[in-house]
Design an enzyme around this catalytic site. Structure first.
Site, PDB file in Angstrom:
ATOM      1  N   HIS A 150       0.818  -1.215   0.000  1.00 23.58           N
ATOM      2  CA  HIS A 150       0.000   0.000   0.000  1.00 23.58           C
ATOM      3  C   HIS A 150       0.859   1.277   0.000  1.00 23.58           C
ATOM      4  CE1 HIS A 150      -3.709   1.951  -0.045  1.00 23.58           C
ATOM      5  NE2 HIS A 150      -4.257   1.558   1.096  1.00 23.58           N
ATOM      6  N   ASP A 159      -2.245   2.228  -4.544  1.00 21.14           N
ATOM      7  CA  ASP A 159      -3.466   2.676  -3.883  1.00 21.14           C
ATOM      8  C   ASP A 159      -4.584   1.649  -4.070  1.00 21.14           C
ATOM      9  OD1 ASP A 159      -2.271   5.047  -3.052  1.00 21.14           O
ATOM     10  OD2 ASP A 159      -2.777   6.078  -4.930  1.00 21.14           O
TER      11      ASP A 159
END
Length: 496
Positions: free
Chosen positions: A467, A471
């Site tokens: 992450h 995204d």
């Protein structure tokens, strides 16, 4: 005269350690016959003879660290090398105090960079057994790999210095080989007498303990054939096949709750292998380093399965390879990675490195653990090329023949837990990669299609991603593109 040099060791690897010489000065060698084995911090590399002839001088001895293209040995045509090589073989008798002037010591081979000790896992030979040169004597376990120790000479195993379960350093002596057949009986028998008297205190072979734990077999139901009645791996295999072994667990049928002491007798404690300890550490490091998150979706495999069924016979006849599902998933992932390039990228310090190519890692389970061979430039390959590459890499992985170069440089990974029956899981990232796709079991489920309930072959997909650079929108988009490509494989042909 031909020179034997260190081959290319793989990406970013500049040195290796000479582990074992299979040939000695004066031995006849054939072209491409294996001369020695090199070890790096990840894999073992075999060095073949560049030409036929007679083994000349060994430049780099066992245990020596060498660089890429370093001179290892020479090969001489004809019989002239035998006399010249005599001095090289002379030091061996001087290092053999146990069985006289005709004995050869069995030493711990080079264990690889930064590895200083190993555990003796299994002895394949017992004292007094006849052994041939290069025949496997025992197996050592380190925190990275299992290392087989070949016999340096033909003869009789005269003495075992390091028994099973003992931890030895990188320069330790393991045993003594006698070419005259003399056996050092007294020293070998003396330490064995004490454990024999202790009965249950005799330590079983680590490989036997591991197998008993895997198969749920109690040591009380296995007849040991090793020294002092210790249980060997073969004894466990025999016990597993014996139908009479079932009635043993009578204490479990007792009406009262067993005491803690009774529970302890029924438990089996097996020390983790060094390889398993390393796997555990690296997987945990992966979780601690990346901001790992997993997103899920499901795919209707109807169209892909129908296309595969329609063309699999013609495909195999033309290309000589079976048409499986992995080529469809590889193609679908390559297609999706072009649209969402951050899933195919990696973090390097404060930079993001985007890869304009796809080196696809295909996770494969082997008897020694999980490996991830890499199919390079998978985005440029056809279905047939991908299927052939997967089959060949899988075969080499199971045989333990993968080179380090074949397991490096991957940009994305696919893991197929469905072959083991997994319905859903969260795969762990393979650093420094930023994405891994988990495939799962295809299962018929009722689905609502155009307002009607129909039975469809469904598979859950899982994308674990870092992450820090991927995204949620990018991860979901990637997984949706994979789903669309598999539910309508024609999109792959039209680049949609």
């Amino acid at each position: 005269m031909s020179e034997v040099r260190v081959p290319t060791l793989g990406e970013s690897v500049t040195e290796a350690t000479v582990a074992t010489w299979f040939k000695q000065p004066g031995d006849a060698v054939a072209a491409d016959e294996m001369l020695c084995e090199l070890e790096t911090d990840k894999v073992t590399v075999e060095v073949p003879a560049p030409s036929a002839g007679v083994m000349g001088e060994i430049i780099a001895a066992e245990g020596e660290t060498v660089g890429v293209d370093a001179l290892l040995a020479t090969i001489v045509a004809g019989d002239g090398a035998a006399a010249a090589s005599a001095p090289a073989a002379e030091p061996a008798p001087a290092a053999a105090p146990a069985a006289g002037g005709d004995s050869v010591d069995v030493m711990v081979p080079s264990l690889g960079e930064s590895v200083s000790e190993a555990t003796v896992s299994t002895w394949f030979k017992a004292v007094g057994d006849t052994v041939a040169q290069d025949e496997m004597l025992c197996e050592l376990e380190t925190d990275k790999v299992s290392v087989e120790v070949p016999s340096p000479a033909a003869g009789v195993l005269a003495e075992i210095i390091a028994p099973e379960g003992e931890t030895v350093d990188a320069s330790a002596k393991l045993a003594v080989i006698s070419s005259s057949g003399a056996v050092v009986a007294a020293p070998a028998a003396a330490p064995a007498a004490a454990p024999a008297a202790a009965g249950k205190d005799v330590e079983n072979a680590p490989s036997a303990n591991k197998l008993m734990a895997e198969k749920g077999i109690s040591a009380a139901n296995v007849q040991g054939s090793g020294r002092d009645g210790r249980i060997m791996k073969e004894d466990v295999l025999k016990a597993a096949l014996a139908p009479a072994a079932a009635p043993a667990p009578t204490p479990a049928a007792a009406p009262r709750a067993p005491s803690a002491a009774e529970d302890a007798v029924r438990e089996e404690r097996v020390k983790m292998t060094r390889l398993r300890q390393t796997i555990a550490k690296r997987l945990k490091d992966s979780q601690n380093t990346a901001a790992m998150l997993t997103t899920y979706n499901e795919v209707d495999m109807t169209e892909t399965m129908a296309l595969r069924k329609q063309y699999k016979d013609e495909f195999e006849k033309k290309h000589g390879a079976r048409l499986g599902f992995m080529s469809f998933f590889t193609k679908a992932c390559c297609h999706a990675l072009k649209e969402v390039p951050e899933v195919n990228a990696e973090i390097d310090g404060t930079d993001i490195v985007y890869k304009n190519y796809v080196h696809m890692g295909i996770a494969a389970g082997t008897p020694t653990g999980l490996v991830v061979p890499v199919i390079r430039d998978a985005d440029k390959m056809s279905f047939a090329d991908i299927e052939k590459a997967i089959a060949e890499k899988g075969r080499r992985a199971r045989d333990g023949k993968l080179s380090m170069a074949e397991m490096q440089g991957g940009t994305f990974t696919i893991s197929n837990g469905g072959v083991y029956g997994s319905l859903m899981s969260s795969p762990i990232l393979n650093p420094p990669q930023s994405g891994i796709l988990g495939m799962h079991k295809i299962q018929d489920r009722p689905m609502v299609i155009n307002g009607e309930i129909k039975i469809r072959p469904m598979m859950y997909l899982a994308l674990s991603y870092d992450h820090r650079i991927v995204d949620g929108k990018g991860a979901v988009t990637f997984l949706v593109r994979v789903k669309e490509a598999l539910e309508d494989p024609r999109r792959l042909l039209m680049d949609l």
